[in-house]
Every structure is written in structure tokens, then in C-alpha cells.
Design an enzyme around this catalytic site. Structure first.
Site, PDB file in Angstrom:
ATOM      1  N   HIS A 110      24.486  16.208  15.438  1.00  0.00           N
ATOM      2  CA  HIS A 110      24.218  17.198  14.397  1.00  0.00           C
ATOM      3  C   HIS A 110      25.286  18.290  14.312  1.00  0.00           C
ATOM      4  CE1 HIS A 110      20.184  16.284  12.712  1.00  0.00           C
ATOM      5  NE2 HIS A 110      20.095  15.549  13.807  1.00  0.00           N
ATOM      6  N   TYR A 465      25.505  26.584  13.883  1.00  0.00           N
ATOM      7  CA  TYR A 465      25.815  26.341  12.469  1.00  0.00           C
ATOM      8  C   TYR A 465      27.340  26.278  12.346  1.00  0.00           C
ATOM      9  CZ  TYR A 465      20.945  27.541  11.338  1.00  0.00           C
ATOM     10  OH  TYR A 465      19.577  27.577  11.256  1.00  0.00           O
TER      11      TYR A 465
END
Length: 523
Positions: A110, A465
Site C-alpha cells: 500500500h 500517505y
């Protein structure tokens, strides 16, 4: 002579015309792996090379979550090692290091910029997905989880053992535990319990010399660094031991939508004033998004209590939202994960064990921290920028306050604590590869519009992020000056200590990527 041979191998590996000459270099690495002294755990079947085209591509794609990075560079990606045992990790580290080959460590895939599985220099992917064992000890309220497990698997195992224990981590069930925790992952329990790294009490790590360490043998400085500093800069995280937290058997959630025409901006402005001051047991995410060429703000909430109490709190603190009892759903903690993933009511929780086999979309994300309310004028500018997108776009505003105000910024490398009202995630996704450049450009413009209203000097960012736009190094080197640009945004004042730990435990900078921590003494 050995160093000269390594340099020659690297030069040949990146030359398309000399591709055939790369085989001796790969052969030397593979020979090293296969000769690793662990006959009870042979590694041969867990090494995948480009010679097996179908298996190589499917293995690469299985844990590639962003379609922007679906084409492996066969000139640099030498092999994928799907480790099943700690000896496989040790062999990969030692053999890659001795042959001048970089490794990228992938648990769930991810990484928003693909840094766990792409590189422009010769490298090997160390895939952790087979290492997914989990044990839960209800009596001590602890769990042990390997890095390749997903959050969905961890949550399911906890729920199977106890209906009143949980772990304060994210709500995307396919995220790998290894990277999520090492980057300071958070979730909707953070106002009550903090974030993942605040509950790690031990870890297993394979260091640059191939040694398996735990908290006692690695030392407190390295243990500090891997809890929010990104494990990929310091070694290979094999497992975490975590404290679990208490939750009631029944929680309450709600989802309420307000368009601009329904006063969405006014409600959101009030949300900014109160969301970080609400009871710690209440987490309300605000999600502005484009719907039918207007902005709709979706308010997601989770409360560690029953619906009637939640309605009472909301009517007192945020009556503008107009929450009603029928908006609320009462459910178990495990079922709240399905709610946050927007799955239909009644979806079996077994879906949390699913693992996608290929990426579904292209996407780009960025992050910000907000320390004072964004004025309505600023919000209107953000809405205008969002309406210029030709594809899916939204922001997630995640409230701070509660326990996050009480944990010192230096307790772990994750520094974003007291003083923040909320964190923003900007997100856009698209299905057509031809839309990539335009989408990336629109995201940069949205980020520019937000600049006057967010943190500054530095403009803070959240490591999990991942955003390559805020600064990066080439794949094969880590310049301190450049690392200080992105590192100061991710880690603020903790960067210096992280660099010192790196210099102590990986002075030659073997573990690196485009946004890794450099040794303090890198020249």
C-alpha cells in the site's frame, strides 16, 4: 577487485543492449541464497525471477495497489523473494548486500508511491505476505502479529478471541501490518487511544548483518526509530508485539451527508471548531467530495457507546448536523470496519480476510496538518479547485485532540501530536492511464490552493500517505540535504535522532529508498 566487479554488474544490469551479461550477476545472488545454511527451510521455491514471465508478473501485481506502478522494470527488478521463514529474510539481506543489490520490503503493497516495490537501480523485492501468523493473549491483552498479516486478519483474530478488545489502527482491511505500524498508522480510535506505535511493546527485526533482533537485543534507540520512522530504513520488520485496548461490545456509527446547498460549508466550519474538543470516545471524520458537480460533505462517526448518548452529545456540540436517532447504527467493533469500508449492511466479516490479486485503479494522495480553522473563504477556494477535477476526488479531514494532545511529540518518531486540529488526506483516483498526467497536475493545484491554510515551516506531511512531490532522492543514493527536506516534513524535530540511529545501525546505508532516513554521516 570485489568492489569493481559489483560496479560492473550494476552498469551492465541497466543496459538494455547488454541484458544477456546480467545473468552472472543474478546467478551470483541466487547462488548465495540457495547456499544459505537452513536445510530445514529451503528457499528455492520462494525465489521468482523474470525467466518465469507469468509467475513473475502475477507475483509483482498481487501486492501492487496503485496501477501507476503496474509495469515492473525488468532491467532493474532482478527477483522477488516470497519469504516463508526468518532464514529467507536473513539470506536475502546478506546476499543482496554482499552483491551490491538493493532490496525493497513489501508487506501489503500500500505504499502510495510504490517505494516498497519499484526502484531505478538493480533490486530485489522481499515480499512478506507469507509471514502472517497472529496470536492473541486475552489475559494479558496483547497480540503478536507478523509483518505480512493484513489489518483485516489481525482484527478478525482479535475479535475471535474477545468482543471487548481492539487495536487502534486503520480501517483499510488489506493494508499490511508491517508498513502500517512502522509508519505510524492511525485509525478512528486515535482520539481515545492514540495511534499504532503508541501500543507496540516489542518487535522482531532482521538487521543489516542478517541478525534477528528483538527489543532487548536491538536496544531502545533502534526500537524507538522503527515505531514511526519507517521500518524500511533500519531493517526488515518480522513481527510486532502490541497492547490491545478495551472497547464496549456495542459501538455506534453514523454517516450523514450535507451538500453545499444544504449548508455543508457551515456545518463543516463548525466541525472545525468542535471536532477536536469532543469526548475522546467520539471520532467524526469529515469528507468533502465532488458529487453531481457540487460538493457534498460526508460526516462519518464512531462512538464508543450507545446511540442515545451519541445523539445527545451531537445535539449539544454540533446541532447544525441535525443528527437523528435513525441515522445511527449500533454494532460490534469488527462490524464497524465494514461500515468504514462502505460495505453494505449484512456483509459477512469474512470479507476482511480477502486479499486482492491485482490493482484496481490509478491514484494519487497528499497530506496536510491544520492548526487553525480554515475560513469559509478558503473552503470555497478548495471547493472550486475540486470541481475542476475530471475524476473521483475527495478530502478526508481527520480530527485530533483527546489523547493525541497528551502524548509528547518525541515519544516516537511520529511527531504530529498536540496543536493540530485535524489532518487532511487529499485523494484522487482514475481508471484511464491517459488521465494520469492531468490528474497529477490537478492534485498539485489543489495542494497549492490549500497552502495558506495549513501548517508551514515546514509544511507537515504524514509518512504513511507517501508523497514523492515533497522531496526525494535518487534510488541509489541518499543525500542528506534532500533528505532533510522531506524528512523535516514527515518527522519534524525527530529527524536528527532518526539520522543518528541510522548511522549507528546501518552506517553504509544499505536499507534505503527515495525517501529513506540517511545516516547522519552520509557525505
Amino acid at each position: 577487485m570485489k568492489e569493481a566487479l559489483s560496479v560492473l554488474c550494476l552498469v551492465l544490469l541497466v543496459s538494455v543492449s547488454e541484458a544477456a551479461v546480467t545473468k552472472p550477476c543474478l546467478g551470483k545472488f541466487l547462488s548465495c541464497l540457495r547456499s544459505w545454511p537452513s536445510p530445514e527451510n529451503p528457499i528455492t521455491d520462494d525465489i521468482i525471477t523474470a525467466d518465469n514471465t507469468t509467475t513473475f508478473l502475477s507475483s509483482y501485481l498481487s501486492y501492487t495497489k496503485n496501477k501507476r506502478f503496474t509495469s515492473p522494470n525488468n532491467q532493474t527488478l532482478m527477483a522477488i523473494v516470497t519469504a516463508k521463514n526468518v532464514s529467507h529474510i536473513q539470506a536475502t539481506v546478506v546476499c543482496a548486500k554482499s552483491n551490491g543489490i538493493q532490496i525493497r520490503i513489501r508487506s501489503g503493497g500500500h505504499d502510495y508511491e510504490g517505494l516498497s516495490y519499484i526502484s531505478s537501480v538493480p533490486f530485489v523485492i522481499l515480499d512478506m505476505f507469507n509471514l502472517r501468523s497472529i496470536t492473541v493473549d486475552v489475559s494479558s491483552k496483547k497480540a503478536w502479529v507478523q509483518a505480512g498479516a493484513t489489518l483485516g486478519e489481525l482484527y478478525t483474530k482479535i475479535s475471535d478471541a474477545s468482543k471487548t478488545l481492539a487495536f487502534p489502527a486503520g480501517v483499510c482491511s488489506t493494508v499490511g501490518v508491517g508498513g502500517h505500524i512502522s509508519g505510524g498508522g492511525y485509525g478512528n480510535l486515535m482520539r481515545k487511544y492514540g495511534i499504532t506505535v503508541d501500543h507496540v511493546v516489542d518487535a522482531q527485526l532482521v538487521d543489516v548483518n542478517g541478525k534477528l533482533l528483538n527489543r532487548a537485543t536491538m536496544g531502545e534507540d533502534l526500537f524507538w526509530a522503527i515505531r514511526g520512522g519507517g521500518g524500511g530504513s533500519f531493517g526488515v520488520i518480522l513481527s510486532w508485539t502490541i497492547n490491545l485496548v478495551e472497547v464496549p461490545e456495542i459501538l455506534t456509527v453514523f454517516k450523514v451527508n450535507k451538500t453545499l446547498e444544504q449548508g455543508g460549508s457551515d456545518v463543516l466550519y463548525k466541525w472545525q471548531l468542535v471536532s477536536s474538543k469532543l469526548p475522546e470516545s467520539l471520532f467524526i471524520r469529515a469528507m468533502p467530495q465532488v458529487v453531481n458537480r457540487t460538493i457534498a460533505v460526508l460526516f462519518y462517526a464512531q462512538f464508543l457507546g450507545r446511540a442515545n448518548e451519541l445523539v445527545s452529545i451531537m445535539n449539544q456540540s454540533l446541532p447544525e448536523l441535525g443528527l437523528k436517532r435513525q441515522d445511527c447504527l449500533e454494532m460490534s467493533w469488527l462490524n464497524t470496519i465494514l461500515f468504514w469500508e462502505d460495505l453494505p449492511l449484512g456483509t459477512p466479516t469474512s470479507i476482511l480476510l480477502d486479499r486482492p490479486s491485482k490493482p484496481e485503479k490509478f491514484f494519487k494522495s497528499k497530506s496536510d496538518y491544520v492548526k487553525k480553522p480554515i475560513p469559509k473563504e478558503g473552503m470555497n477556494k478548495l471547493w472550486k479547485a475540486m470541481l475542476n477535477f475530471n475524476n473521483n476526488v475527495y478530502m478526508q479531514w481527520n480530527p485530533y485532540g483527546g489523547v493525541m494532545d497528551k502524548i509528547p511529540a518525541t515519544a516516537t518518531p511520529f511527531p504530529h501530536r498536540k496543536g493540530n486540529l485535524f489532518k487532511i488526506q487529499y485523494y484522487t483516483s482514475w481508471l484511464d492511464a491517459n488521465a494520469t498526467m492531468g490528474s497529477l497536475d490537478m492534485m498539485k493545484k489543489l495542494y497549492e490552493v490549500a497552502e495558506p491554510y495549513v501548517s508551514s515551516n515546514p509544511r507537515e506531511a504524514f509518512l504513511n500517505y507517501r508523497d514523492i512531490d515533497i522531496g526525494s532522492n535518487p534510488s541509489g543514493e541518499t543525500k542528506v540535504d534532500e533528505a532533510e527536506i522531506y524528512g523535516s516534513k514527515y518527522f519534524l524535530g525527530n529527524l536528527k535522532r532518526l539520522m543518528e540511529v541510522k548511522a549507528k545501525y546501518d552506517p553504509e546505508n544499505f536499507f534505503k529508498n527515495e525517501q529513506s532516513i540517511p545516516p547522519a554521516r552520509v557525505k
